[in-house]
Design a protein around this motif. Structure first.
Motif, PDB file in Angstrom:
ATOM      1  N   LEU A  65      -4.854  58.739 -12.159  1.00  0.00           N
ATOM      2  CA  LEU A  65      -4.850  60.092 -12.692  1.00  0.00           C
ATOM      3  C   LEU A  65      -4.667  60.059 -14.195  1.00  0.00           C
ATOM      4  N   ALA A  66      -5.312  60.998 -14.871  1.00  0.00           N
ATOM      5  CA  ALA A  66      -5.109  61.174 -16.312  1.00  0.00           C
ATOM      6  C   ALA A  66      -4.037  62.233 -16.507  1.00  0.00           C
ATOM      7  N   ILE A  67      -2.930  61.857 -17.133  1.00  0.00           N
ATOM      8  CA  ILE A  67      -1.831  62.793 -17.367  1.00  0.00           C
ATOM      9  C   ILE A  67      -1.557  62.870 -18.861  1.00  0.00           C
ATOM     10  N   GLY A  68      -1.130  64.028 -19.303  1.00  0.00           N
ATOM     11  CA  GLY A  68      -0.785  64.210 -20.701  1.00  0.00           C
ATOM     12  C   GLY A  68       0.684  63.932 -20.944  1.00  0.00           C
ATOM     13  N   PRO A  69       1.058  63.870 -22.197  1.00  0.00           N
ATOM     14  CA  PRO A  69       2.478  63.597 -22.514  1.00  0.00           C
ATOM     15  C   PRO A  69       3.401  64.718 -22.076  1.00  0.00           C
ATOM     16  N   VAL A 121      -9.541  60.042 -12.418  1.00  0.00           N
ATOM     17  CA  VAL A 121     -10.483  59.442 -13.362  1.00  0.00           C
ATOM     18  C   VAL A 121     -11.028  58.110 -12.881  1.00  0.00           C
ATOM     19  N   ALA A 122     -10.403  57.509 -11.881  1.00  0.00           N
ATOM     20  CA  ALA A 122     -10.884  56.220 -11.389  1.00  0.00           C
ATOM     21  C   ALA A 122     -10.366  56.005  -9.979  1.00  0.00           C
ATOM     22  N   LEU A 136     -12.006  62.988  -3.864  1.00  0.00           N
ATOM     23  CA  LEU A 136     -10.922  63.512  -4.682  1.00  0.00           C
ATOM     24  C   LEU A 136     -11.393  63.732  -6.111  1.00  0.00           C
ATOM     25  N   ASP A 137     -11.093  64.907  -6.636  1.00  0.00           N
ATOM     26  CA  ASP A 137     -11.421  65.234  -8.024  1.00  0.00           C
ATOM     27  C   ASP A 137     -10.161  65.652  -8.777  1.00  0.00           C
ATOM     28  N   LEU A 138      -9.398  66.545  -8.174  1.00  0.00           N
ATOM     29  CA  LEU A 138      -8.139  66.999  -8.744  1.00  0.00           C
ATOM     30  C   LEU A 138      -7.034  66.798  -7.718  1.00  0.00           C
ATOM     31  N   LEU A 139      -5.863  66.415  -8.205  1.00  0.00           N
ATOM     32  CA  LEU A 139      -4.686  66.273  -7.351  1.00  0.00           C
ATOM     33  C   LEU A 139      -3.532  67.046  -7.969  1.00  0.00           C
ATOM     34  N   ARG A 140      -2.747  67.647  -7.101  1.00  0.00           N
ATOM     35  CA  ARG A 140      -1.555  68.360  -7.551  1.00  0.00           C
ATOM     36  C   ARG A 140      -0.330  67.486  -7.279  1.00  0.00           C
ATOM     37  N   ILE A 141       0.421  67.215  -8.330  1.00  0.00           N
ATOM     38  CA  ILE A 141       1.632  66.416  -8.233  1.00  0.00           C
ATOM     39  C   ILE A 141       2.810  67.389  -8.130  1.00  0.00           C
ATOM     40  N   ARG A 147       1.257  59.243  -2.812  1.00  0.00           N
ATOM     41  CA  ARG A 147       2.472  59.321  -3.628  1.00  0.00           C
ATOM     42  C   ARG A 147       2.290  58.534  -4.908  1.00  0.00           C
ATOM     43  N   VAL A 148       2.990  58.978  -5.930  1.00  0.00           N
ATOM     44  CA  VAL A 148       2.937  58.307  -7.235  1.00  0.00           C
ATOM     45  C   VAL A 148       3.726  57.006  -7.146  1.00  0.00           C
ATOM     46  N   THR A 149       3.081  55.918  -7.542  1.00  0.00           N
ATOM     47  CA  THR A 149       3.748  54.610  -7.495  1.00  0.00           C
ATOM     48  C   THR A 149       3.893  53.968  -8.872  1.00  0.00           C
ATOM     49  N   GLU A 150       2.994  54.295  -9.809  1.00  0.00           N
ATOM     50  CA  GLU A 150       3.066  53.704 -11.139  1.00  0.00           C
ATOM     51  C   GLU A 150       2.794  54.786 -12.170  1.00  0.00           C
ATOM     52  N   ILE A 151       3.478  54.689 -13.306  1.00  0.00           N
ATOM     53  CA  ILE A 151       3.355  55.698 -14.359  1.00  0.00           C
ATOM     54  C   ILE A 151       3.182  54.992 -15.694  1.00  0.00           C
ATOM     55  N   GLY A 152       2.211  55.467 -16.463  1.00  0.00           N
ATOM     56  CA  GLY A 152       2.022  55.013 -17.822  1.00  0.00           C
ATOM     57  C   GLY A 152       2.212  56.163 -18.791  1.00  0.00           C
ATOM     58  N   SER A 153       1.878  55.936 -20.049  1.00  0.00           N
ATOM     59  CA  SER A 153       2.036  56.991 -21.048  1.00  0.00           C
ATOM     60  C   SER A 153       1.008  58.096 -20.880  1.00  0.00           C
ATOM     61  N   ARG A 154      -0.180  57.741 -20.392  1.00  0.00           N
ATOM     62  CA  ARG A 154      -1.235  58.743 -20.221  1.00  0.00           C
ATOM     63  C   ARG A 154      -1.933  58.638 -18.865  1.00  0.00           C
ATOM     64  N   SER A 155      -1.380  57.888 -17.963  1.00  0.00           N
ATOM     65  CA  SER A 155      -2.001  57.737 -16.652  1.00  0.00           C
ATOM     66  C   SER A 155      -0.932  57.517 -15.592  1.00  0.00           C
ATOM     67  N   ALA A 156      -1.312  57.771 -14.374  1.00  0.00           N
ATOM     68  CA  ALA A 156      -0.424  57.535 -13.239  1.00  0.00           C
ATOM     69  C   ALA A 156      -1.275  57.102 -12.060  1.00  0.00           C
ATOM     70  N   ARG A 157      -0.739  56.189 -11.266  1.00  0.00           N
ATOM     71  CA  ARG A 157      -1.472  55.709 -10.096  1.00  0.00           C
ATOM     72  C   ARG A 157      -0.847  56.289  -8.843  1.00  0.00           C
ATOM     73  N   VAL A 158      -1.722  56.808  -7.978  1.00  0.00           N
ATOM     74  CA  VAL A 158      -1.292  57.406  -6.710  1.00  0.00           C
ATOM     75  C   VAL A 158      -1.742  56.501  -5.579  1.00  0.00           C
ATOM     76  N   LEU A 159      -0.792  56.025  -4.798  1.00  0.00           N
ATOM     77  CA  LEU A 159      -1.108  55.233  -3.609  1.00  0.00           C
ATOM     78  C   LEU A 159      -1.487  56.185  -2.486  1.00  0.00           C
ATOM     79  N   LEU A 160      -2.701  56.059  -1.982  1.00  0.00           N
ATOM     80  CA  LEU A 160      -3.172  56.950  -0.931  1.00  0.00           C
ATOM     81  C   LEU A 160      -2.525  56.591   0.399  1.00  0.00           C
ATOM     82  N   VAL A 161      -2.433  57.580   1.269  1.00  0.00           N
ATOM     83  CA  VAL A 161      -1.757  57.384   2.557  1.00  0.00           C
ATOM     84  C   VAL A 161      -2.538  56.459   3.476  1.00  0.00           C
TER      85      VAL A 161
END
Length: 291
Positions: free
Chosen positions: A140-144, A127-128, A263-268, A163-177
């Motif tokens: 990333l926009a993630i659901g509960p 999303v950003a 990037l549009d979609l990412l698989r975790i 890789r995922v580095t930060e997690i919120g209630s509805r979002s997660a940040r992925v640090l790119l390689v």
């Protein structure tokens, strides 16, 4: 045959240009005076000439169509040769793959090998592109319902993205390689040598710390290396990363499979390995007390 005298021919030649000019002006005046008559005359002439034009156009069109067919036949012949060569290469690869599959099956049977379970994954939308404290990261926009943990790897449809580095209630940040803070243990598939892929805020991260006496080969495939250390949080092995490319300055770089610029979609993925623990959850040794 009637022969004209020289003076008469000279007089006619002198009069021809004025007569033609007069005829031209007369035609123009006639066209202005009676446009309907001129239009009918023009269409009558067109009706007379159209069959001639059609007759002349047929052989020209036939010749043009024939040349197009010849060009298409030449292109088809070249494509057929290329397809035959590609088919032959695929047959050789198929034979090699079948032989390796039989060998792997035999070795697994002899070793009583238990294959790993298929990893589960969740797909999230990017999303950003804002990196926050990082230069190259995505949000990333993630659901509960999505159970995302720090340290889990993110892949697009082609290869490793980060890789995922930060997690919120509805979002997660992925640090790119490609970020300068990113470090990934990788394996050079040809030599099986291990190295570290370090981001440098460019499109091609660099390879570092490969074993002495082993040099990365141009075009060699790079995959992730299994590392159960706390620093890398149990990274699974064998994930596609990219290919080795040597830069003009003599640095070994990795041309990534993942398209990080679109990037549009990412698989975790959850490989069942422990992720990176947050700083507050890492056990620290107690300070030594003086006696």
């Amino acid at each position: 045959m009637i022969r004209l005298s020289i003076p008469l021919r000279q007089a006619l030649s002198r009069l021809s240009l004025p007569v033609l000019i007069a005829v031209a002006f007369g035609t123009m005046l006639l066209g202005k005076a009676d446009t309907l008559l001129v239009e009918r005359s023009r269409m009558a002439l067109a009706d007379v000439l159209s069959p001639i034009y059609a007759a002349l156009a047929e052989p020209v069109g036939a010749a043009r169509d024939m040349m197009q067919e010849v060009r298409e036949l030449i292109a088809l012949r070249a494509d057929n040769v290329a397809l035959r060569e590609e088919n032959e290469r695929l047959r050789r690869w198929q034979a090699a793959a079948l032989a390796l599959e039989g060998e792997v099956t035999l070795l697994r049977r002899q070793l009583s090998f238990t294959p790993d379970s298929e990893p589960s994954f969740r797909t999230a939308r990017v999303v950003a592109d804002g990196g926050g404290t990082y230069a190259r990261a995505v949000l990333l926009a993630i659901g509960p319902h999505m159970q995302v943990r720090k340290g889990q790897v993110a892949l697009d449809e082609r290869g490793l993205a980060g890789r995922v580095t930060e997690i919120g209630s509805r979002s997660a940040r992925v640090l790119l390689v490609t970020d300068i803070n990113s470090r990934m243990p990788v394996t050079l598939e040809g030599s099986r040598a291990r190295a570290i892929m370090a981001g440098n805020n460019t499109d091609r991260p660099r390879l570092q710390h490969w074993p002495e006496g082993v040099l990365p080969v141009e075009g060699e495939r790079v995959i992730t290396s299994s590392d159960q250390s706390q620093a890398f949080g149990g990274l699974p092995s064998g994930l596609p990363v990219g290919e080795v490319r040597w830069s003009a300055s003599g640095a070994a770089e990795v041309e990534l499979y993942a398209r990080l610029d679109r990037l549009d979609l990412l698989r975790i993925f959850d490989f069942g390995l422990a992720g990176i623990l947050p700083p507050e959850a890492v056990a620290r040794p107690e300070p030594r007390r003086g006696r």
